[in-house]
Write a protein that holds these residues in place. Structure first.
Motif, PDB file in Angstrom:
ATOM      1  N   ASN A   1       0.827  -1.213   0.000  1.00 23.72           N
ATOM      2  CA  ASN A   1       0.000   0.000   0.000  1.00 23.72           C
ATOM      3  C   ASN A   1       0.857   1.258   0.000  1.00 23.72           C
ATOM      4  O   ASN A   1       0.525   2.258  -0.645  1.00 23.72           O
ATOM      5  CB  ASN A   1      -0.927   0.005   1.213  1.00 23.72           C
ATOM      6  CG  ASN A   1      -1.999  -1.060   1.124  1.00 23.72           C
ATOM      7  OD1 ASN A   1      -2.304  -1.546   0.042  1.00 23.72           O
ATOM      8  ND2 ASN A   1      -2.556  -1.429   2.269  1.00 23.72           N
ATOM      9  N   VAL A   2       1.969   1.210   0.721  1.00 22.49           N
ATOM     10  CA  VAL A   2       2.849   2.374   0.773  1.00 22.49           C
ATOM     11  C   VAL A   2       3.543   2.584  -0.566  1.00 22.49           C
ATOM     12  O   VAL A   2       3.623   3.708  -1.089  1.00 22.49           O
ATOM     13  CB  VAL A   2       3.888   2.216   1.906  1.00 22.49           C
ATOM     14  CG1 VAL A   2       4.953   3.308   1.820  1.00 22.49           C
ATOM     15  CG2 VAL A   2       3.199   2.264   3.263  1.00 22.49           C
ATOM     16  N   LEU A   3       4.054   1.502  -1.168  1.00 20.57           N
ATOM     17  CA  LEU A   3       4.794   1.622  -2.418  1.00 20.57           C
ATOM     18  C   LEU A   3       3.902   2.057  -3.573  1.00 20.57           C
ATOM     19  O   LEU A   3       4.311   2.857  -4.422  1.00 20.57           O
ATOM     20  CB  LEU A   3       5.473   0.290  -2.758  1.00 20.57           C
ATOM     21  CG  LEU A   3       6.671  -0.111  -1.894  1.00 20.57           C
ATOM     22  CD1 LEU A   3       7.171  -1.486  -2.295  1.00 20.57           C
ATOM     23  CD2 LEU A   3       7.794   0.906  -2.017  1.00 20.57           C
ATOM     24  N   TYR A   4       2.680   1.519  -3.619  1.00 19.83           N
ATOM     25  CA  TYR A   4       1.839   1.770  -4.782  1.00 19.83           C
ATOM     26  C   TYR A   4       0.912   2.977  -4.619  1.00 19.83           C
ATOM     27  O   TYR A   4       0.673   3.706  -5.573  1.00 19.83           O
ATOM     28  CB  TYR A   4       1.011   0.510  -5.103  1.00 19.83           C
ATOM     29  CG  TYR A   4       1.750  -0.397  -6.043  1.00 19.83           C
ATOM     30  CD1 TYR A   4       1.526  -0.364  -7.412  1.00 19.83           C
ATOM     31  CD2 TYR A   4       2.711  -1.280  -5.564  1.00 19.83           C
ATOM     32  CE1 TYR A   4       2.234  -1.176  -8.274  1.00 19.83           C
ATOM     33  CE2 TYR A   4       3.422  -2.095  -6.406  1.00 19.83           C
ATOM     34  CZ  TYR A   4       3.185  -2.046  -7.773  1.00 19.83           C
ATOM     35  OH  TYR A   4       3.895  -2.842  -8.627  1.00 19.83           O
ATOM     36  N   ASP A   5       0.366   3.148  -3.448  1.00 18.60           N
ATOM     37  CA  ASP A   5      -0.608   4.222  -3.259  1.00 18.60           C
ATOM     38  C   ASP A   5      -0.121   5.319  -2.321  1.00 18.60           C
ATOM     39  O   ASP A   5      -0.778   6.360  -2.211  1.00 18.60           O
ATOM     40  CB  ASP A   5      -1.930   3.655  -2.712  1.00 18.60           C
ATOM     41  CG  ASP A   5      -2.549   2.640  -3.653  1.00 18.60           C
ATOM     42  OD1 ASP A   5      -2.478   2.871  -4.877  1.00 18.60           O
ATOM     43  OD2 ASP A   5      -3.098   1.640  -3.170  1.00 18.60           O
ATOM     44  N   GLY A   6       0.991   5.085  -1.647  1.00 14.63           N
ATOM     45  CA  GLY A   6       1.456   6.068  -0.682  1.00 14.63           C
ATOM     46  C   GLY A   6       0.470   6.270   0.442  1.00 14.63           C
ATOM     47  O   GLY A   6       0.319   7.378   0.956  1.00 14.63           O
ATOM     48  N   VAL A   7      -0.187   5.168   0.864  1.00 16.19           N
ATOM     49  CA  VAL A   7      -1.254   5.259   1.860  1.00 16.19           C
ATOM     50  C   VAL A   7      -1.033   4.194   2.927  1.00 16.19           C
ATOM     51  O   VAL A   7      -0.604   3.074   2.640  1.00 16.19           O
ATOM     52  CB  VAL A   7      -2.639   5.052   1.210  1.00 16.19           C
ATOM     53  CG1 VAL A   7      -3.723   4.926   2.278  1.00 16.19           C
ATOM     54  CG2 VAL A   7      -2.965   6.197   0.264  1.00 16.19           C
ATOM     55  N   VAL A   8      -1.316   4.540   4.168  1.00 20.06           N
ATOM     56  CA  VAL A   8      -1.358   3.581   5.267  1.00 20.06           C
ATOM     57  C   VAL A   8      -2.625   3.852   6.056  1.00 20.06           C
ATOM     58  O   VAL A   8      -3.031   5.011   6.219  1.00 20.06           O
ATOM     59  CB  VAL A   8      -0.103   3.682   6.157  1.00 20.06           C
ATOM     60  CG1 VAL A   8      -0.003   5.053   6.812  1.00 20.06           C
ATOM     61  CG2 VAL A   8      -0.094   2.595   7.220  1.00 20.06           C
ATOM     62  N   ASP A   9      -3.302   2.794   6.503  1.00 15.36           N
ATOM     63  CA  ASP A   9      -4.547   2.990   7.239  1.00 15.36           C
ATOM     64  C   ASP A   9      -4.621   2.044   8.422  1.00 15.36           C
ATOM     65  O   ASP A   9      -3.962   1.009   8.450  1.00 15.36           O
ATOM     66  CB  ASP A   9      -5.765   2.785   6.322  1.00 15.36           C
ATOM     67  CG  ASP A   9      -5.825   1.386   5.749  1.00 15.36           C
ATOM     68  OD1 ASP A   9      -6.191   0.458   6.486  1.00 15.36           O
ATOM     69  OD2 ASP A   9      -5.504   1.213   4.555  1.00 15.36           O
ATOM     70  N   CYS A  10      -5.419   2.442   9.391  1.00 14.62           N
ATOM     71  CA  CYS A  10      -5.658   1.617  10.573  1.00 14.62           C
ATOM     72  C   CYS A  10      -7.032   1.966  11.124  1.00 14.62           C
ATOM     73  O   CYS A  10      -7.266   3.097  11.550  1.00 14.62           O
ATOM     74  CB  CYS A  10      -4.585   1.852  11.635  1.00 14.62           C
ATOM     75  SG  CYS A  10      -4.800   0.856  13.139  1.00 14.62           S
TER      76      CYS A  10
END
Length: 337
Positions: free
Chosen positions: A19-28
């Motif tokens: 998610n970080v590499l492709y979308d630059g997003v992290v969620d919780c």
């Protein structure tokens, strides 16, 4: 590297890094959290490995974390916290694709650095992978929350030792007479944290076998609940570890490491027993963790009595709040060795 991340993602690995590499997003998101519990921070705050990007760093990600007061109208731009001991950014090519004998040591030390436990690399070699995972996670939670009591830590660690030696039949026979919402939240936090530890293990090139980090090797919610009630009711260590000398020895070794790491980081863990009174918890009447219909369940170990002293810090449950609906546990491996 991107293709390798895609392949790992397709094998249900490395979800966070993908998610970080492709979308630059992290969620919780949140899971089981008690809205009346004001001492423990939300899971998103405990498990965040990022810090707000106030300086326009080139490497940053968008963070969607669920916690009270966050309207989720737009993400927070954050940047990863730097590792303390690794020289420069970790080399994913080396971590993922090197095959020389030294790579496992590099992978393991990088993972420990993620959890700020790099200096314990030598001490942790005496333990196997599931115990190392528990040490990392409990220490991280204790430092991040600053609200874990010694009794909470004892509950986490004693269940982690005992679950390793319990047979499938023994686990099926576990019972507890009450449900403490704080214990439910702590259990949920541990399992959520375990998913992040597994993601970090994947990102570091699998220094520990993935199967060794699964919940049936490290955590059982009902066993933890039982140990939590025992620890907060003042049960001695011998009772927590069911009178087994080798279990007691392992528990004390792990406990010393965790408490020592917390002290070194300015987060000493203090004893704060929360003697449970039944009006602050819900009796388990119908559903246990396997969803079976039963009469009132009872645990064979010592439990707090209804006349337990009502201590400061324990709040009566809201009269309109219902009971937790207990969900099925993680499937237990049939291998009981």
């Amino acid at each position: 590297m991107s293709q390798a991340a895609v392949e790992k993602h397709m094998r249900a690995e490395c979800f966070l890094l993908y998610n970080v590499l492709y979308d630059g997003v992290v969620d919780c998101s949140n899971s089981l959290e008690d809205e009346d519990e004001v001492e423990l921070p939300p899971q998103a705050a405990v498990l965040s490995a990022f810090q707000p990007d106030c300086y326009g760093h080139a490497v940053s990600v968008k963070e969607w974390f669920v916690f009270p007061g966050n309207p989720l109208q737009e993400p927070t731009r954050v940047t990863p916290k730097p590792l303390n001991y690794t020289k420069g950014p970790p080399d994913l090519m080396a971590l993922w694709f090197r095959t020389d004998p030294d790579v496992k040591t590099i992978q393991a030390s990088t993972l420990l650095d993620v959890f700020d436990l790099y200096e314990f690399t030598e001490e942790l070699k005496q333990f196997d992978s599931p115990v190392i995972a528990v040490i990392c996670l409990v220490t991280y939670i204790a430092i991040q929350t600053r609200q874990l009591s010694l009794e909470d830590v004892d509950a986490y660690l004693s269940q982690a030792v005992c679950v390793r030696f319990k047979s499938f039949t023994e686990m099926q026979q576990l019972r507890t007479s009450v449900v403490d919402p704080r214990a439910v939240q702590l259990g949920s936090l541990f399992v959520r944290g375990l998913t992040y530890l597994i993601a970090a293990n994947s990102a570091c090139g699998y220094p520990f076998p993935m199967g060794e980090l699964m919940p049936w090797k490290t955590f059982d919610g009902l066993l933890f609940h039982s140990k939590y009630l025992q620890a907060h009711s003042g049960s001695p260590k011998e009772e927590l570890l069911e009178g087994n000398p080798s279990w007691i020895s392992l528990f004390l070794s792990v406990r010393d490491l965790v408490l020592g790491a917390c002290r070194r980081r300015g987060a000493p863990v203090q004893s704060q027993p929360r003697r449970l009174q039944y009006r602050d918890a819900w009796p388990v009447e119908v559903d246990d963790l396997r969803g079976e219909s039963r009469p009132q369940l009872h645990h064979t170990t010592q439990q707090p009595t209804a006349s337990a002293h009502y201590q400061q810090g324990y709040r009566p449950r809201h009269p309109k709040r219902g009971r937790y609906q207990l969900a099925p546990r993680w499937p237990k491996s049939q291998n009981t060795d």
